[in-house]
Design a protein around this motif. Structure first.
Motif, PDB file in Angstrom:
ATOM      1  N   VAL A  18       0.871  -1.178   0.000  1.00 30.10           N
ATOM      2  CA  VAL A  18       0.000   0.000   0.000  1.00 30.10           C
ATOM      3  C   VAL A  18       0.903   1.222   0.000  1.00 30.10           C
ATOM      4  CG1 VAL A  18      -1.792   1.288   1.206  1.00 30.10           C
ATOM      5  CG2 VAL A  18      -1.770  -1.206   1.300  1.00 30.10           C
ATOM      6  N   GLU A  19       0.666   2.153  -0.912  1.00 29.54           N
ATOM      7  CA  GLU A  19       1.522   3.331  -0.995  1.00 29.54           C
ATOM      8  C   GLU A  19       0.712   4.572  -0.667  1.00 29.54           C
ATOM      9  OE1 GLU A  19       3.334   5.481  -4.695  1.00 29.54           O
ATOM     10  OE2 GLU A  19       4.676   3.848  -4.130  1.00 29.54           O
ATOM     11  N   VAL A  20       1.039   5.179   0.449  1.00 32.20           N
ATOM     12  CA  VAL A  20       0.432   6.440   0.855  1.00 32.20           C
ATOM     13  C   VAL A  20       1.574   7.398   1.140  1.00 32.20           C
ATOM     14  CG1 VAL A  20      -1.052   7.604   2.514  1.00 32.20           C
ATOM     15  CG2 VAL A  20      -1.553   5.261   1.821  1.00 32.20           C
ATOM     16  N   GLN A  21       1.544   8.554   0.524  1.00 30.20           N
ATOM     17  CA  GLN A  21       2.657   9.484   0.626  1.00 30.20           C
ATOM     18  C   GLN A  21       2.392  10.551   1.685  1.00 30.20           C
ATOM     19  OE1 GLN A  21       4.403  10.455  -3.384  1.00 30.20           O
ATOM     20  NE2 GLN A  21       2.321   9.963  -3.962  1.00 30.20           N
ATOM     21  N   CYS A  22       3.449  10.960   2.321  1.00 27.99           N
ATOM     22  CA  CYS A  22       3.397  12.066   3.258  1.00 27.99           C
ATOM     23  C   CYS A  22       4.358  13.130   2.775  1.00 27.99           C
ATOM     24  CB  CYS A  22       3.772  11.625   4.670  1.00 27.99           C
ATOM     25  SG  CYS A  22       3.696  12.987   5.842  1.00 27.99           S
ATOM     26  N   ALA A  23       3.850  14.323   2.488  1.00 30.79           N
ATOM     27  CA  ALA A  23       4.654  15.350   1.827  1.00 30.79           C
ATOM     28  C   ALA A  23       5.172  16.397   2.777  1.00 30.79           C
ATOM     29  CB  ALA A  23       3.833  16.011   0.732  1.00 30.79           C
ATOM     30  N   VAL A  24       5.958  15.986   3.748  1.00 33.46           N
ATOM     31  CA  VAL A  24       6.659  16.945   4.599  1.00 33.46           C
ATOM     32  C   VAL A  24       8.013  16.343   4.903  1.00 33.46           C
ATOM     33  CG1 VAL A  24       6.777  18.002   6.863  1.00 33.46           C
ATOM     34  CG2 VAL A  24       4.648  18.026   5.608  1.00 33.46           C
ATOM     35  N   SER A  25       9.027  17.128   4.892  1.00 32.65           N
ATOM     36  CA  SER A  25      10.348  16.597   5.181  1.00 32.65           C
ATOM     37  C   SER A  25      10.732  16.969   6.604  1.00 32.65           C
ATOM     38  CB  SER A  25      11.358  17.180   4.205  1.00 32.65           C
ATOM     39  OG  SER A  25      11.505  18.570   4.412  1.00 32.65           O
ATOM     40  N   SER A  87      -2.541   3.611   5.677  1.00 35.23           N
ATOM     41  CA  SER A  87      -1.912   2.409   5.128  1.00 35.23           C
ATOM     42  C   SER A  87      -2.436   1.161   5.824  1.00 35.23           C
ATOM     43  CB  SER A  87      -0.399   2.491   5.289  1.00 35.23           C
ATOM     44  OG  SER A  87       0.123   3.589   4.589  1.00 35.23           O
ATOM     45  N   LEU A  88      -2.543   1.241   7.156  1.00 28.06           N
ATOM     46  CA  LEU A  88      -3.069   0.105   7.905  1.00 28.06           C
ATOM     47  C   LEU A  88      -4.517  -0.200   7.523  1.00 28.06           C
ATOM     48  CD1 LEU A  88      -1.603   0.897  11.426  1.00 28.06           C
ATOM     49  CD2 LEU A  88      -1.153  -1.170  10.105  1.00 28.06           C
ATOM     50  N   LEU A  89      -5.336   0.842   7.443  1.00 28.72           N
ATOM     51  CA  LEU A  89      -6.747   0.644   7.112  1.00 28.72           C
ATOM     52  C   LEU A  89      -6.913   0.068   5.720  1.00 28.72           C
ATOM     53  CD1 LEU A  89      -8.172   3.964   8.626  1.00 28.72           C
ATOM     54  CD2 LEU A  89      -8.449   1.640   9.542  1.00 28.72           C
ATOM     55  N   ALA A  90      -6.056   0.489   4.793  1.00 29.96           N
ATOM     56  CA  ALA A  90      -6.133  -0.056   3.437  1.00 29.96           C
ATOM     57  C   ALA A  90      -5.661  -1.501   3.413  1.00 29.96           C
ATOM     58  CB  ALA A  90      -5.293   0.804   2.490  1.00 29.96           C
ATOM     59  N   LEU A  92      -5.907  -3.619   5.795  1.00 31.91           N
ATOM     60  CA  LEU A  92      -6.976  -4.406   6.408  1.00 31.91           C
ATOM     61  C   LEU A  92      -8.246  -4.407   5.581  1.00 31.91           C
ATOM     62  CD1 LEU A  92      -6.517  -3.203  10.112  1.00 31.91           C
ATOM     63  CD2 LEU A  92      -5.975  -5.475   9.206  1.00 31.91           C
ATOM     64  N   GLU A  93      -8.237  -3.645   4.483  1.00 30.68           N
ATOM     65  CA  GLU A  93      -9.383  -3.499   3.576  1.00 30.68           C
ATOM     66  C   GLU A  93     -10.592  -2.909   4.276  1.00 30.68           C
ATOM     67  OE1 GLU A  93     -10.043  -7.235   1.651  1.00 30.68           O
ATOM     68  OE2 GLU A  93      -8.165  -7.094   0.508  1.00 30.68           O
ATOM     69  N   ILE A  94     -10.331  -2.089   5.288  1.00 34.26           N
ATOM     70  CA  ILE A  94     -11.416  -1.320   5.911  1.00 34.26           C
ATOM     71  C   ILE A  94     -11.789  -0.147   5.022  1.00 34.26           C
ATOM     72  CG2 ILE A  94     -11.994   0.129   7.912  1.00 34.26           C
ATOM     73  CD1 ILE A  94     -10.297  -1.746   9.602  1.00 34.26           C
ATOM     74  N   VAL A  95     -10.809   0.413   4.360  1.00 35.96           N
ATOM     75  CA  VAL A  95     -11.060   1.409   3.311  1.00 35.96           C
ATOM     76  C   VAL A  95     -10.519   0.843   2.012  1.00 35.96           C
ATOM     77  CG1 VAL A  95     -10.891   3.335   4.942  1.00 35.96           C
ATOM     78  CG2 VAL A  95      -8.875   2.625   3.673  1.00 35.96           C
ATOM     79  N   PRO A  96     -11.101   1.209   0.878  1.00 40.25           N
ATOM     80  CA  PRO A  96     -10.624   0.676  -0.401  1.00 40.25           C
ATOM     81  C   PRO A  96      -9.173   1.076  -0.650  1.00 40.25           C
ATOM     82  CG  PRO A  96     -12.766   1.745  -0.644  1.00 40.25           C
ATOM     83  CD  PRO A  96     -12.273   2.089   0.719  1.00 40.25           C
ATOM     84  N   PRO A  97      -8.289   0.125  -0.903  1.00 35.91           N
ATOM     85  CA  PRO A  97      -6.887   0.489  -1.161  1.00 35.91           C
ATOM     86  C   PRO A  97      -6.726   1.480  -2.291  1.00 35.91           C
ATOM     87  CG  PRO A  97      -7.103  -1.879  -0.806  1.00 35.91           C
ATOM     88  CD  PRO A  97      -8.493  -1.342  -0.893  1.00 35.91           C
ATOM     89  N   GLY A  98      -7.565   1.374  -3.313  1.00 37.77           N
ATOM     90  CA  GLY A  98      -7.455   2.303  -4.435  1.00 37.77           C
ATOM     91  C   GLY A  98      -7.796   3.730  -4.079  1.00 37.77           C
ATOM     92  N   ALA A  99      -8.537   3.921  -2.973  1.00 38.51           N
ATOM     93  CA  ALA A  99      -8.936   5.274  -2.582  1.00 38.51           C
ATOM     94  C   ALA A  99      -7.793   6.056  -1.956  1.00 38.51           C
ATOM     95  CB  ALA A  99     -10.116   5.214  -1.612  1.00 38.51           C
ATOM     96  N   VAL A 100      -6.793   5.332  -1.437  1.00 43.25           N
ATOM     97  CA  VAL A 100      -5.684   6.019  -0.786  1.00 43.25           C
ATOM     98  C   VAL A 100      -4.359   5.802  -1.494  1.00 43.25           C
ATOM     99  CG1 VAL A 100      -6.777   5.954   1.473  1.00 43.25           C
ATOM    100  CG2 VAL A 100      -5.284   4.075   0.779  1.00 43.25           C
ATOM    101  N   ALA A 101      -4.320   4.859  -2.436  1.00 45.13           N
ATOM    102  CA  ALA A 101      -3.063   4.578  -3.126  1.00 45.13           C
ATOM    103  C   ALA A 101      -2.587   5.819  -3.881  1.00 45.13           C
ATOM    104  CB  ALA A 101      -3.237   3.406  -4.087  1.00 45.13           C
ATOM    105  N   GLY A 102      -1.346   6.219  -3.624  1.00 45.65           N
ATOM    106  CA  GLY A 102      -0.781   7.373  -4.317  1.00 45.65           C
ATOM    107  C   GLY A 102      -1.211   8.707  -3.764  1.00 45.65           C
TER     108      GLY A 102
END
Length: 504
Positions: A18-25, A87-90, A92-102
């Motif tokens: 599952v790929e979820v990005q966080c945009a802060v360094s 990432s965890l929720l996706a 576990l398929e609690i939320v659709p992985p495609g809804a948060v991917a990328g």
């Protein structure tokens, strides 16, 4: 910089990418955490586990591993709570992985699942917009992030509200830009009594973004003059507003929901440290020179600043950017500012007062001003003495043009420069000129060239000083609406140059 949570693995089960990005360094957290986390990142597992428990979501009774890449990027702060939770929720398929991917996400999570605002929402939105990705963030960050039109921004008050949005139960409305409060009217230049020569220097500095050094006794009006400089500058362009606002967002000084609409004016105290002025610290944050980007940096009591602080200004003044190099971070910040420095002529400030019985004059003045090195002093385009104001002048009505009138002349001169340098992306004002561009744009006539050559020889101008006189003369000609640099323009530019530490 984008940090990614690339894989969520449960012990004994197949890993689920599952790929979820966080945009802060720079940072990212986890449960069994891979990737140089700090304490706040490591504690994310407890915050997220408790928040999920509050929502009656139970994690599998297995070891959970969050892989955060790139692994060599130091991970700091609590703003990675939300991307890890998604990432965890996706997984576990609690939320659709495609809804948060990328998607790009940022936010701290409290123990009850409430999303807590964090610094850096505006640059996060800019990073998401550059990739065409959606941004998920806390509700309080939404008005700030919504200023970036290139990305959809969904701001949720809590993790539960975001889950309901992702599964389609209660979709969130797109975030709306915050309201920018009405800016107070800038102080008027006519409030400064007398000091007509200093006001003229202020106008030239604003027109060409020339650094200014003011020397005068206490109460002469140096601080008043500097405070009125932002009111003479043109309004921020849309790009300048975003640039400056992103820096203030990273520093956590941006007003909630708004962006900068007036040019920054930073005035650090002379006890400030090198990291406070230039930037740095544990998270390599922006300093005062970057917070003053596209605005004014006013350093009162200039010789009182530590020598190390003053010397670090030399390179940023020339390049318009600063690189914060640390063992754990390497960050480049813009810092194209107009520097105004003010100083007393000596420690007691009464060197020029004929009524003051100073037994150490003139040696005290030379000793005091020698705290500013020659190379740094050479980088000031305009240097002048601000004399004490006579009591009789205070009783007279205001003289000279008001700020609005001067600002119109400055705007006209800036427009001339914009047209002249339209094909040069690195040059916006005369202060940026160098090399062939300087030779072409600031070539004086024969009489002006002869005067400059004689003055350079007589007063020992350095090559930098010689070129800065030409830049100032170019600005003076632009203010007069004249295409050529003539002898009077060179003469006036020289009159602002021939005050050095040894002359005071």
């Amino acid at each position: 910089m984008l940090a990614r949570t690339t894989t969520v693995a449960f012990e004994g089960l197949e890993a689920r990418p599952v790929e979820v990005q966080c945009a802060v360094s720079p940072g990212v957290p986890g449960f069994a955490i891979v990737g140089l986390p700090d304490k706040a990142v490591s504690e994310a597992r407890d915050r997220i586990r408790t928040a999920l428990s509050e929502l009656s979501i139970a994690l599998p009774s297995k070891k959970v591993t969050i892989n955060l890449s790139p692994a060599d990027l130091p991970k700091e702060g609590a703003h990675f709570d939300l991307p890890i939770a998604l990432s965890l929720l996706a997984a576990l398929e609690i939320v659709p992985p495609g809804a948060v991917a990328g998607a790009v996400s940022i936010g701290e999570m409290s123990l009850d699942g409430t999303l807590v605002p964090v610094a850096g929402a505006l640059p996060a939105a800019m990073a998401a917009g550059a990739q065409g990705a959606t941004l998920f963030c806390p509700e309080a960050c939404g008005p700030e992030a919504a200023w970036v039109d290139a990305t959809p921004v969904h701001a949720a008050p809590s993790l539960k509200a975001l889950i309901d949005h992702l599964i389609g139960v209660a979709p969130l409305d797109p975030a709306v830009r915050g309201r920018v409060p009405d800016a107070a009217a800038p102080d008027c230049l006519r409030d400064v009594r007398g000091q007509e020569r200093a006001k003229r220097a202020l106008e030239i500095a604003a027109a060409g973004r020339h650094h200014l050094f003011l020397v005068g006794p206490p109460g002469a009006g140096k601080s008043m003059l500097a405070a009125r400089l932002p009111g003479l500058l043109p309004p921020l362009t849309a790009m300048e507003s975003l640039e400056s606002s992103m820096i203030h967002s990273l520093a956590g000084t941006l007003e909630a929901g708004g962006i900068l609409t007036r040019r920054p004016f930073q005035e650090p105290h002379h006890t400030a440290s090198v990291p406070a002025i230039v930037g740095g610290g544990k998270r390599a944050g922006p300093g005062q020179i970057s917070l003053a980007h596209n605005g004014v940096l006013f350093m009162d009591e200039f010789p009182e600043f530590p020598r190390a602080v003053l010397e670090t200004l030399r390179q940023p003044i020339e390049t318009g950017e600063v690189v914060i190099a640390r063992a754990s971070a390497h960050v480049r910040y813009p810092c194209r500012f107009l520097l105004v420095a003010a100083a007393n002529p000596c420690r007691c400030g009464m060197l020029f007062d004929p009524n003051a019985a100073c037994t150490r004059a003139p040696g005290c003045g030379e000793e005091y001003m020698s705290r500013v090195s020659g190379p740094l002093m050479d980088r000031f385009d305009l240097r002048l003495e601000v004399p004490a104001v006579e009591v009789a002048d205070l009783a007279l009505p205001p003289t000279g043009d008001n700020s609005a009138t001067v600002a119109k002349r400055v705007a006209a001169a800036r427009q001339i420069q914009a047209d002249r340098y339209a094909d040069s992306p690195r040059i916006t004002v005369n202060a940026d000129l160098s090399g062939d561009a300087l030779t072409e744009a600031a070539r004086p006539d024969a009489e002006g060239a002869e005067l400059l050559t004689r003055a350079a020889t007589r007063f020992g101008l350095t090559a930098r000083g010689y070129h800065r006189v030409l830049k100032v003369a170019r600005t003076i000609a632009d203010l007069a609406g004249e295409p050529d640099i003539r002898r009077p323009h060179i003469a006036e530019a020289l009159s602002y140059r021939l005050i050095a530490a040894k002359d005071i």
